[in-house]
Motif scaffolding. Structure first.
Motif, PDB file in Angstrom:
ATOM      1  N   ASP A   1     -17.309 -27.613 -34.529  1.00 39.60           N
ATOM      2  CA  ASP A   1     -18.111 -27.178 -33.369  1.00 39.60           C
ATOM      3  C   ASP A   1     -17.640 -25.824 -32.856  1.00 39.60           C
ATOM      4  OD1 ASP A   1     -19.430 -29.583 -33.517  1.00 39.60           O
ATOM      5  OD2 ASP A   1     -18.303 -30.516 -31.879  1.00 39.60           O
ATOM      6  N   VAL A   2     -16.326 -25.687 -32.706  1.00 41.23           N
ATOM      7  CA  VAL A   2     -15.799 -24.458 -32.095  1.00 41.23           C
ATOM      8  C   VAL A   2     -16.015 -23.265 -33.025  1.00 41.23           C
ATOM      9  CG1 VAL A   2     -13.707 -23.291 -31.304  1.00 41.23           C
ATOM     10  CG2 VAL A   2     -14.098 -25.668 -30.696  1.00 41.23           C
ATOM     11  N   ILE A   3     -15.749 -23.451 -34.302  1.00 37.19           N
ATOM     12  CA  ILE A   3     -15.890 -22.326 -35.240  1.00 37.19           C
ATOM     13  C   ILE A   3     -17.353 -21.874 -35.307  1.00 37.19           C
ATOM     14  CG2 ILE A   3     -15.719 -21.647 -37.677  1.00 37.19           C
ATOM     15  CD1 ILE A   3     -13.278 -23.612 -37.824  1.00 37.19           C
ATOM     16  N   THR A   4     -18.277 -22.839 -35.401  1.00 35.75           N
ATOM     17  CA  THR A   4     -19.689 -22.468 -35.565  1.00 35.75           C
ATOM     18  C   THR A   4     -20.330 -22.032 -34.246  1.00 35.75           C
ATOM     19  OG1 THR A   4     -20.406 -24.765 -35.322  1.00 35.75           O
ATOM     20  CG2 THR A   4     -19.997 -23.992 -37.556  1.00 35.75           C
ATOM     21  N   SER A   5     -19.686 -22.300 -33.121  1.00 32.28           N
ATOM     22  CA  SER A   5     -20.258 -21.885 -31.826  1.00 32.28           C
ATOM     23  C   SER A   5     -20.209 -20.364 -31.666  1.00 32.28           C
ATOM     24  CB  SER A   5     -19.494 -22.527 -30.665  1.00 32.28           C
ATOM     25  OG  SER A   5     -18.220 -21.912 -30.510  1.00 32.28           O
ATOM     26  N   GLY A   6     -19.349 -19.714 -32.436  1.00 27.54           N
ATOM     27  CA  GLY A   6     -19.228 -18.259 -32.328  1.00 27.54           C
ATOM     28  C   GLY A   6     -18.559 -17.803 -31.042  1.00 27.54           C
ATOM     29  N   ARG A   7     -17.938 -18.729 -30.294  1.00 30.03           N
ATOM     30  CA  ARG A   7     -17.396 -18.364 -28.989  1.00 30.03           C
ATOM     31  C   ARG A   7     -15.971 -17.843 -29.037  1.00 30.03           C
ATOM     32  NH1 ARG A   7     -20.174 -20.651 -24.594  1.00 30.03           N
ATOM     33  NH2 ARG A   7     -18.343 -21.462 -23.557  1.00 30.03           N
TER      34      ARG A   7
ATOM     35  N   ASP B   1     -10.215 -30.698 -49.732  1.00 27.75           N
ATOM     36  CA  ASP B   1     -11.626 -30.280 -49.575  1.00 27.75           C
ATOM     37  C   ASP B   1     -11.969 -30.052 -48.106  1.00 27.75           C
ATOM     38  OD1 ASP B   1     -11.353 -33.071 -49.247  1.00 27.75           O
ATOM     39  OD2 ASP B   1     -13.478 -33.390 -49.626  1.00 27.75           O
ATOM     40  N   GLU B   2     -11.348 -30.829 -47.215  1.00 21.92           N
ATOM     41  CA  GLU B   2     -11.597 -30.626 -45.770  1.00 21.92           C
ATOM     42  C   GLU B   2     -11.013 -29.292 -45.306  1.00 21.92           C
ATOM     43  OE1 GLU B   2     -11.522 -35.283 -44.277  1.00 21.92           O
ATOM     44  OE2 GLU B   2      -9.622 -34.224 -44.562  1.00 21.92           O
ATOM     45  N   LEU B   3      -9.812 -29.013 -45.777  1.00 17.43           N
ATOM     46  CA  LEU B   3      -9.168 -27.749 -45.414  1.00 17.43           C
ATOM     47  C   LEU B   3     -10.001 -26.570 -45.926  1.00 17.43           C
ATOM     48  CD1 LEU B   3      -6.710 -26.284 -44.213  1.00 17.43           C
ATOM     49  CD2 LEU B   3      -5.587 -26.505 -46.430  1.00 17.43           C
ATOM     50  N   ASN B   4     -10.456 -26.692 -47.176  1.00 16.84           N
ATOM     51  CA  ASN B   4     -11.268 -25.608 -47.745  1.00 16.84           C
ATOM     52  C   ASN B   4     -12.574 -25.431 -46.980  1.00 16.84           C
ATOM     53  OD1 ASN B   4      -9.340 -25.031 -49.622  1.00 16.84           O
ATOM     54  ND2 ASN B   4     -10.252 -26.297 -51.227  1.00 16.84           N
TER      55      ASN B   4
ATOM     56  N   ASP C   1     -14.971 -32.935 -26.338  1.00 18.19           N
ATOM     57  CA  ASP C   1     -16.423 -32.851 -26.593  1.00 18.19           C
ATOM     58  C   ASP C   1     -16.781 -31.630 -27.448  1.00 18.19           C
ATOM     59  OD1 ASP C   1     -16.207 -30.689 -24.885  1.00 18.19           O
ATOM     60  OD2 ASP C   1     -17.569 -31.476 -23.354  1.00 18.19           O
ATOM     61  N   GLY C   2     -15.773 -30.894 -27.918  1.00 18.39           N
ATOM     62  CA  GLY C   2     -16.033 -29.752 -28.803  1.00 18.39           C
ATOM     63  C   GLY C   2     -16.286 -28.453 -28.064  1.00 18.39           C
ATOM     64  N   SER C   3     -16.219 -28.490 -26.738  1.00 19.19           N
ATOM     65  CA  SER C   3     -16.378 -27.243 -25.977  1.00 19.19           C
ATOM     66  C   SER C   3     -15.002 -26.644 -25.717  1.00 19.19           C
ATOM     67  CB  SER C   3     -17.106 -27.514 -24.655  1.00 19.19           C
ATOM     68  OG  SER C   3     -16.290 -28.300 -23.809  1.00 19.19           O
ATOM     69  N   LEU C   4     -15.004 -25.446 -25.140  1.00 15.35           N
ATOM     70  CA  LEU C   4     -13.754 -24.791 -24.780  1.00 15.35           C
ATOM     71  C   LEU C   4     -13.558 -24.870 -23.270  1.00 15.35           C
ATOM     72  CD1 LEU C   4     -13.949 -21.548 -26.986  1.00 15.35           C
ATOM     73  CD2 LEU C   4     -12.591 -23.610 -27.399  1.00 15.35           C
TER      74      LEU C   4
ATOM     75  N   PHE D   1     -10.676 -34.261 -34.283  1.00 11.11           N
ATOM     76  CA  PHE D   1     -10.090 -32.945 -34.574  1.00 11.11           C
ATOM     77  C   PHE D   1     -10.997 -32.181 -35.541  1.00 11.11           C
ATOM     78  CE2 PHE D   1      -7.001 -30.674 -37.522  1.00 11.11           C
ATOM     79  CZ  PHE D   1      -6.784 -29.594 -36.680  1.00 11.11           C
ATOM     80  N   PHE D   2     -11.368 -32.824 -36.630  1.00 13.80           N
ATOM     81  CA  PHE D   2     -12.180 -32.170 -37.656  1.00 13.80           C
ATOM     82  C   PHE D   2     -13.555 -31.784 -37.089  1.00 13.80           C
ATOM     83  CE2 PHE D   2     -14.562 -32.266 -41.791  1.00 13.80           C
ATOM     84  CZ  PHE D   2     -13.835 -31.257 -42.408  1.00 13.80           C
ATOM     85  N   GLY D   3     -14.159 -32.711 -36.354  1.00 17.09           N
ATOM     86  CA  GLY D   3     -15.489 -32.468 -35.786  1.00 17.09           C
ATOM     87  C   GLY D   3     -15.487 -31.331 -34.768  1.00 17.09           C
ATOM     88  N   THR D   4     -14.501 -31.340 -33.883  1.00 11.93           N
ATOM     89  CA  THR D   4     -14.473 -30.295 -32.839  1.00 11.93           C
ATOM     90  C   THR D   4     -14.124 -28.939 -33.456  1.00 11.93           C
ATOM     91  OG1 THR D   4     -12.185 -30.919 -32.306  1.00 11.93           O
ATOM     92  CG2 THR D   4     -13.935 -31.842 -30.918  1.00 11.93           C
ATOM     93  N   LEU D   5     -13.332 -28.960 -34.509  1.00 13.99           N
ATOM     94  CA  LEU D   5     -13.002 -27.705 -35.205  1.00 13.99           C
ATOM     95  C   LEU D   5     -14.290 -27.062 -35.735  1.00 13.99           C
ATOM     96  CD1 LEU D   5     -10.469 -26.128 -35.848  1.00 13.99           C
ATOM     97  CD2 LEU D   5     -10.029 -27.696 -37.750  1.00 13.99           C
TER      98      LEU D   5
END
Ligand SMILES: [Zn+2]
Ligand SMILES: [Zn+2]
Length: 216
Positions: A123-129, A150-153, A87-90, A117-121
């Protein structure tokens, strides 16, 4: 401020990924700090495995770190390695997350689904957690998921913008050269993590690092 910003001078000389006998490591906080000090390692970050309800006494883990700070002449950080959930949480309790210096995230058991994988990545990066991505690339390599350039970038730019560091993991020898180059070009900070589970791992740290340092 991220722990690796506060201690920026130790990003590749310090050890930013360590497990103890509280989970699947074999050495204690005290033993690892003593050995790190003798080897001249300037910083050690204990990134212990967690779950929402850890099956060990997390308070005791933090207490041992506090005690070690008074005994050893190096910077000692508390941390967790939290796994990303679908669900994109930790998988970590909020109070525990707030109590540590250096929380990092990783993909362990996770569905082999690229969109997820791409979506949760994201979520986690932008969550600032989390302050860093641990062993980036192990999950995608194992499951055969490839990110387009382009996805990697896009991910690297997000990491730079949200100040999430990329770990160079010398246990799994990740990331690969293309990910390391994309990280460098986007201005993502690099930290050195050896996924230490024993005193032997700590002793072999520099030898393992020498295999990865050409990527920098
Ligand atoms: Zn891991
Ligand atoms: Zn680990």
């Amino acid at each position: 401020m991220r722990a690796w910003e506060r201690h920026a001078e130790h990003r590749t000389s310090g050890e930013w990924h360590v497990h103890t006998s509280f989970t699947d490591g074999t050495a204690t906080v005290d033993e690892l700090c003593g050995a790190a000090e003798r080897s001249g390692i300037p910083l050690i970050a204990f990134t212990e495995h967690v779950r929402r309800s850890p099956d060990y006494d997390f308070r005791a883990f933090l207490d041992q770190i506090d005690l070690a700070r008074g005994r050893y002449g190096l910077t000692i950080l508390s941390g967790v390695e939290a796994k990303v959930l679908p669900d994109g949480s930790l998988d970590v309790d909020d109070d525990i997350l707030a109590s540590v210096d250096y929380p990092i995230f990783a993909y362990h058991s996770f569905p082999a689904d690229k969109e997820l994988f791409f979506g949760t990545l994201h979520d986690v990066i932008t969550s600032g957690r989390a302050h860093a991505w641990a062993h980036p690339g192990t999950f995608s390599t194992r499951t055969g998921i490839t990110l387009a350039e382009d996805e990697l970038n896009e991910i690297m730019e997000l990491m730079a913008r949200y100040r999430v560091a990329m770990e160079i993991n010398t246990k799994y020898l990740t990331p690969d050269a293309s990910w390391a180059r994309a990280a460098r070009e986007a201005g993502v900070a690099i930290v050195r993590g050896s996924d230490i589970h024993s005193l032997k791992d700590l002793a072999e740290r520099d030898e393992r690092w020498s295999k990865m340092s050409p990527l920098l």
